[in-house]
Design an enzyme around this catalytic site. Structure first.
Site, PDB file in Angstrom:
ATOM      1  CG  ASP A  81      -0.846  -5.756   2.250  1.00 21.21           C
ATOM      2  OD1 ASP A  81      -0.966  -6.397   3.308  1.00 21.21           O
ATOM      3  OD2 ASP A  81       0.114  -4.991   2.016  1.00 21.21           O
ATOM      4  CE  LYS A 107     -11.804   4.035  -5.920  1.00 18.37           C
ATOM      5  NZ  LYS A 107     -12.926   4.403  -5.031  1.00 18.37           N
ATOM      6  CG  ASP A 166     -14.666   3.016  -2.347  1.00 18.12           C
ATOM      7  OD1 ASP A 166     -14.841   2.026  -3.086  1.00 18.12           O
ATOM      8  OD2 ASP A 166     -15.048   4.152  -2.659  1.00 18.12           O
ATOM      9  CE1 TYR A 213       1.215  -2.810  -2.214  1.00 19.41           C
ATOM     10  CE2 TYR A 213       1.386  -4.987  -1.270  1.00 19.41           C
ATOM     11  CZ  TYR A 213       0.874  -3.710  -1.239  1.00 19.41           C
ATOM     12  OH  TYR A 213       0.021  -3.341  -0.223  1.00 19.41           O
ATOM     13  CG  ASP A 270      -3.294  -7.277   7.784  1.00 22.98           C
ATOM     14  OD1 ASP A 270      -3.127  -8.500   7.551  1.00 22.98           O
ATOM     15  OD2 ASP A 270      -2.377  -6.516   8.139  1.00 22.98           O
TER      16      ASP A 270
END
Ligand code: NAD
Length: 350
Positions: free
Chosen positions: A241, A185, A217, A135, A245
């Site tokens: 992020d 990952k 994943d 980001y 959520d």
């Protein structure tokens, strides 16, 4: 304890007022001072994060925030948008650790879209790194290469950035069930191979906490398949992020979700996960519990008063058990109350 109170816009002032009443009733040595942030600050000063607010926020030990934003400011130039104030304060205070608990209260089990037997008793804490990763990485942008548009972002972390967020997760786990799951990952991204290496090294400093690792994943899948296997999950900015959520929606009730964002010295900004809900602002019907639970997080993480934090959390559990519900979590047979009455019920339970 010096708290800077920023009610903000929309339902912000209504819900923050209830959290302030709860803090005042706690019989702690607290000084609170209010200031403007967001759209209300733009209207009053032309700046979403005015100097006076900056001074107060910097001098305080903790910040309690309602929410900012609303349709009346959507057309403003970028630097006069309410969200600018939010990004400004987060950046200025160096808040690199975002903590979001996802707790499913047994009384609200029907609010989740998952089966009650999968989510009943859910209690997860997602710890997300907030100031690094793809980001913020440079270089970034969209440019022309070989006659076509080319989009570029850069994922990077230093080992010190990884270590400090891992330490926040381990310290939080020590206040809970002593389990940390680090999400990466590493099979594809070198940057997250470093994440895993540093997680393992940091884990040696906390031999009393069990450390596990999961690829992102699989973590996304496990969160809906068997979410109760997790205690604390820690991950980078982008994965966090998405996963935070996902985890919060396991509970199904946005009006119940608190959050904390901490700096290196446990100074923190505490706010509900929801927005300013302009559709119900000023009606006295908003659910103040996410903000009240954010105040409990403040007592736990900034003021290290676990006992006081639990008193507030127990009071919230009690009002739910007593059947008090704001409109967003209402079910037939329960007692429908407004914002102020819900605050009254929490005070009575305290
Ligand atoms: P929202 O979270 O404000 O509202 C989504 C829905 O949930 C609405 O129907 C709302 O009525 C309901 N809701 C939210 N909080 C509630 C509560 N405490 N009690 C009962 N119902 C509640 O999200 P949105 O509608 O996408 O955004 C509205 C405004 O809030 C926008 O301007 C957005 O930019 C801003 N926003 C601010 C923050 C923040 O300040 N941190 C976060 C998200 C959105």
């Amino acid at each position: 304890m010096k708290i800077c109170v920023l009610p903000g816009d929309g339902i912000g002032p209504e819900i923050v007022a209830e959290a302030v009443r709860v803090l005042q009733a706690m019989d702690l040595n607290i000084e609170m001072e209010e200031a403007l942030l967001g759209g209300c600050a733009v209207d009053a000063t032309g700046d979403p994060y005015p100097d006076a607010t900056q001074k107060l926020a910097q001098a305080a030990d903790a910040v309690l925030l309602g929410a900012v934003g609303g349709p009346q400011w959507d057309g403003n130039p970028r630097e006069q948008r309410p969200e600018r104030g939010l990004l400004g304060i987060r950046k200025q205070l160096g808040l690199f650790a975002n903590l979001r608990p996802a707790i499913l209260y047994p009384e609200l089990a029907n609010a989740s879209t998952l089966k009650p037997e999968v989510v009943a008793g859910l209690d997860i804490l997602i710890v997300r790194e907030l100031t690094g990763d793809i980001y913020f990485g440079q270089p970034r942008g969209i440019e022309m290469r070989n006659g076509e548009r080319f989009g570029l972002n850069t994922m990077h972390y230093t080992e010190s950035e990884i270590r400090r967020i891992l330490r926040v997760a381990f310290a939080a786990a020590r206040k809970r069930s002593r389990k940390v799951c680090s999400v990466d990952k590493m099979n594809v991204l070198e940057c997250t191979q470093l994440w895993r290496d540093v997680a393992i090294e940091t884990g040696r400093e906390y031999p009393d906490v069990e450390l596990s690792h999961m690829l992102v994943d699989n973590a996304a899948m496990q969160l809906v398949k068997n979410p109760r296997q997790f205690d604390v999950m820690v991950t980078g900015n982008m994965f966090g992020d998405i996963l935070s959520d996902e985890a919060s929606m396991l509970t199904g009730s946005i009006g119940m979700l608190p959050s904390a964002s901490l700096d290196a010295n446990n100074k923190g900004l505490y706010e509900p996960c929801h927005g300013s809900a302009p559709d119900i602002a000023g009606k006295g019907v908003a659910n103040p519990l996410a903000t009240i639970l954010s105040a409990a997080m403040m007592l736990r993480y900034t003021f290290a008063d676990e006992d006081a934090a639990r008193r507030i959390e127990s009071a919230v559990k009690k009002v739910l058990a007593q059947g008090f519900r704001t409109g967003d979590i209402f079910e037939p047979g329960m007692k429908k109350v407004g914002t102020r009455q819900m605050g009254d019920a929490v005070l009575a339970a305290l």
